[in-house]
Scaffold this active site. Structure first.
Site, PDB file in Angstrom:
ATOM      1  N   TYR A 146      45.774  45.654  40.662  1.00 36.73           N
ATOM      2  CA  TYR A 146      46.307  46.910  40.100  1.00 36.73           C
ATOM      3  C   TYR A 146      45.409  47.406  38.964  1.00 36.73           C
ATOM      4  O   TYR A 146      44.975  48.558  38.955  1.00 36.73           O
ATOM      5  CB  TYR A 146      47.727  46.666  39.596  1.00 36.73           C
ATOM      6  CG  TYR A 146      48.439  47.910  39.125  1.00 36.73           C
ATOM      7  CD1 TYR A 146      48.929  48.847  40.031  1.00 36.73           C
ATOM      8  CD2 TYR A 146      48.632  48.152  37.767  1.00 36.73           C
ATOM      9  CE1 TYR A 146      49.585  49.990  39.592  1.00 36.73           C
ATOM     10  CE2 TYR A 146      49.295  49.292  37.322  1.00 36.73           C
ATOM     11  CZ  TYR A 146      49.770  50.208  38.240  1.00 36.73           C
ATOM     12  OH  TYR A 146      50.427  51.340  37.808  1.00 36.73           O
ATOM     13  N   VAL A 188      61.321  45.063  34.756  1.00 34.36           N
ATOM     14  CA  VAL A 188      62.282  44.511  33.800  1.00 34.36           C
ATOM     15  C   VAL A 188      63.552  45.351  33.686  1.00 34.36           C
ATOM     16  O   VAL A 188      64.662  44.787  33.677  1.00 34.36           O
ATOM     17  CB  VAL A 188      61.617  44.260  32.421  1.00 34.36           C
ATOM     18  CG1 VAL A 188      61.255  45.548  31.694  1.00 34.36           C
ATOM     19  CG2 VAL A 188      62.488  43.388  31.561  1.00 34.36           C
ATOM     20  N   GLN A 210      57.604  38.805  24.109  1.00 39.02           N
ATOM     21  CA  GLN A 210      56.598  39.812  24.493  1.00 39.02           C
ATOM     22  C   GLN A 210      57.219  41.198  24.386  1.00 39.02           C
ATOM     23  O   GLN A 210      58.422  41.367  24.588  1.00 39.02           O
ATOM     24  CB  GLN A 210      56.047  39.539  25.910  1.00 39.02           C
ATOM     25  CG  GLN A 210      56.973  39.794  27.073  1.00 39.02           C
ATOM     26  CD  GLN A 210      57.810  38.574  27.434  1.00 39.02           C
ATOM     27  OE1 GLN A 210      58.182  37.781  26.586  1.00 39.02           O
ATOM     28  NE2 GLN A 210      58.145  38.424  28.714  1.00 39.02           N
TER      29      GLN A 210
HETATM   30  N1  UDP Z   1      60.300  40.647  32.534  1.00 42.50           N
HETATM   31  C1  UDP Z   1      61.363  39.820  32.211  1.00 42.50           C
HETATM   32  N2  UDP Z   1      62.329  39.660  33.154  1.00 42.50           N
HETATM   33  C2  UDP Z   1      62.318  40.302  34.361  1.00 42.50           C
HETATM   34  C3  UDP Z   1      61.238  41.150  34.665  1.00 42.50           C
HETATM   35  C4  UDP Z   1      60.227  41.301  33.725  1.00 42.50           C
HETATM   36  O1  UDP Z   1      61.434  39.239  31.132  1.00 42.50           O
HETATM   37  O2  UDP Z   1      63.267  40.111  35.156  1.00 42.50           O
HETATM   38  C5  UDP Z   1      59.250  40.864  31.495  1.00 42.50           C
HETATM   39  C6  UDP Z   1      57.826  40.652  32.004  1.00 42.50           C
HETATM   40  O3  UDP Z   1      57.457  39.298  31.853  1.00 42.50           O
HETATM   41  C7  UDP Z   1      57.038  41.581  31.085  1.00 42.50           C
HETATM   42  C8  UDP Z   1      58.010  42.701  30.756  1.00 42.50           C
HETATM   43  O4  UDP Z   1      59.305  42.205  31.085  1.00 42.50           O
HETATM   44  O5  UDP Z   1      56.691  40.920  29.886  1.00 42.50           O
HETATM   45  C9  UDP Z   1      57.744  43.973  31.547  1.00 42.50           C
HETATM   46  O6  UDP Z   1      57.640  43.621  32.914  1.00 42.50           O
HETATM   47  P1  UDP Z   1      57.556  44.690  34.077  1.00 42.50           P
HETATM   48  O7  UDP Z   1      57.444  43.917  35.352  1.00 42.50           O
HETATM   49  O8  UDP Z   1      58.674  45.660  33.984  1.00 42.50           O
HETATM   50  O9  UDP Z   1      56.236  45.546  33.803  1.00 42.50           O
HETATM   51  P2  UDP Z   1      54.796  45.264  33.161  1.00 42.50           P
HETATM   52  O10 UDP Z   1      54.836  45.907  31.834  1.00 42.50           O
HETATM   53  O11 UDP Z   1      54.573  43.777  33.036  1.00 42.50           O
HETATM   54  O12 UDP Z   1      53.864  45.904  34.097  1.00 42.50           O
END
Ligand code: UDP
Length: 310
Positions: A146, A188, A210
């Site tokens: 990506y 998330v 994070q």
């Molecule tokens: N995350 C989480 N639980 C979930 C899905 C994601 O804690 O069920 C965390 C993930 O590790 C990241 C953040 O939420 O740090 C955002 O993840 P997302 O997949 O939405 O998008 P990204 O910003 O990583 O592209």
């Protein structure tokens, strides 16, 4: 004056909101999407308002006719959960797909907006991230399909500008959420909201410290249109700078949904960026645009929408 606009990925989450906004302001909209992660249900109500829907994979061909004033490219799977299973499709749409759409724009002398991403900054060593930061991306990791496709998309778009004088716009989209997200897309907000509404544990990855900065989708598409209509090539960060930890987001979701789901900690995915917040100086000064929906309000609206879905 109304414009004729091609929206690639118009059946996806951000794409469908973009098509709706364009129709609202009186533009003629042609949407092309292969429905890999987009959904016919997102555009079906818009066809009644005059939208033309073309089902096609822009990485193969773009079967559209006539002149366009603008081409907006929002076509790409964007959830980290897709980066493994759809790795090759992401690389295809991010390379051949962008090239095919640039050719459509060139044939019409149309303005071209490429949706890039905060992922070009990778694991950022500069915080918040201004557009001048070149990023810290693992070129061979699981997210690279990506991140590097989007970086290539920026390079290709700029090469068309330099060689052909095409009018281009580069938007770096930060985390966006709201109605019409796929409930099971793995991101998330959709995860936490569906888990809370079903009474299932909220899955926080790692220790939840994070951070992300979440932009409500209606703000996001207004920002993208402000960039399209501006005289600025970019890249321009388009997002909201309200930064919160994922644990804070989980707690806010529980509070707003009234759910008593527990929070469960899971392994953190590889190369998951530890912090992310846009520097929005350029967007506010050059576009005169800013996100106006606080996360608490946007999340409440998103929960209300998901209640009808899960
Ligand atoms: N995350 C989480 N639980 C979930 C899905 C994601 O804690 O069920 C965390 C993930 O590790 C990241 C953040 O939420 O740090 C955002 O993840 P997302 O997949 O939405 O998008 P990204 O910003 O990583 O592209």
């Amino acid at each position: 004056m109304p414009s004729r606009i091609l929206v690639a990925g118009g059946a996806g989450f951000i794409g469908a909101h973009m098509c709706a906004l364009l129709l609202e302001r009186g533009d003629e909209v042609v949407c092309v999407d292969n429905l890999l992660t987009g959904s016919a249900g997102n555009v079906e109500p818009l066809t009644k308002r005059g939208l033309t829907f073309v089902e096609a994979d822009v990485a193969r061909h773009v079967p559209v006719q006539g002149r366009f004033d603008a081409v907006i490219n929002l076509a790409c799977p964007a959830s980290p959960a897709d980066f493994g299973p759809l790795a090759l499709e992401i690389l295809e749409v991010g390379s051949r797909g962008v090239a095919n759409l640039l050719e459509v724009a060139r044939a019409s002398g149309a303005r071209f907006l490429q949706a890039s991403t905060s992922e070009v900054y990778g694991e950022p060593a500069v915080h918040p991230q201004p557009e001048s930061y070149w990023g810290n991306v693992n070129p061979v990791g699981v997210r690279s399909v990506y991140d590097e496709a989007k970086r290539f998309g920026e390079a290709l778009t700029m090469a068309y500008r330099r060689r052909y004088g095409l009018e281009v716009r580069l938007a770096r989209i930060f985390n966006t959420y709201g109605p019409m997200m796929r409930p099971d897309d793995g991101r998330v907000v959709s995860n936490f909201v569906t888990q809370a509404l079903k009474g299932e544990p909220l899955t926080v990855y790692g220790d939840g410290t994070q951070t992300r900065s979440l932009c409500y989708v209606e703000d996001e598409v207004r920002g993208l249109l402000a960039l399209l209509d501006s005289g600025c090539t970019g890249p321009v960060n388009v997002g909201n700078d309200e930064e919160l930890t994922m644990l804070e987001l989980a707690e806010m979701t529980l509070e707003l949904s009234g759910s008593s789901s527990p929070i469960e900690f899971r392994d953190r995915p590889a190369d998951d960026p530890s912090q992310r917040r846009p520097d929005l100086t350029l967007a506010s000064t050059v576009l005169g645009w800013e996100a106006t929906t606080p996360v608490k309000e946007g999340l409440a609206r998103t929960i209300a929408w998901f209640r009808g879905m899960v």
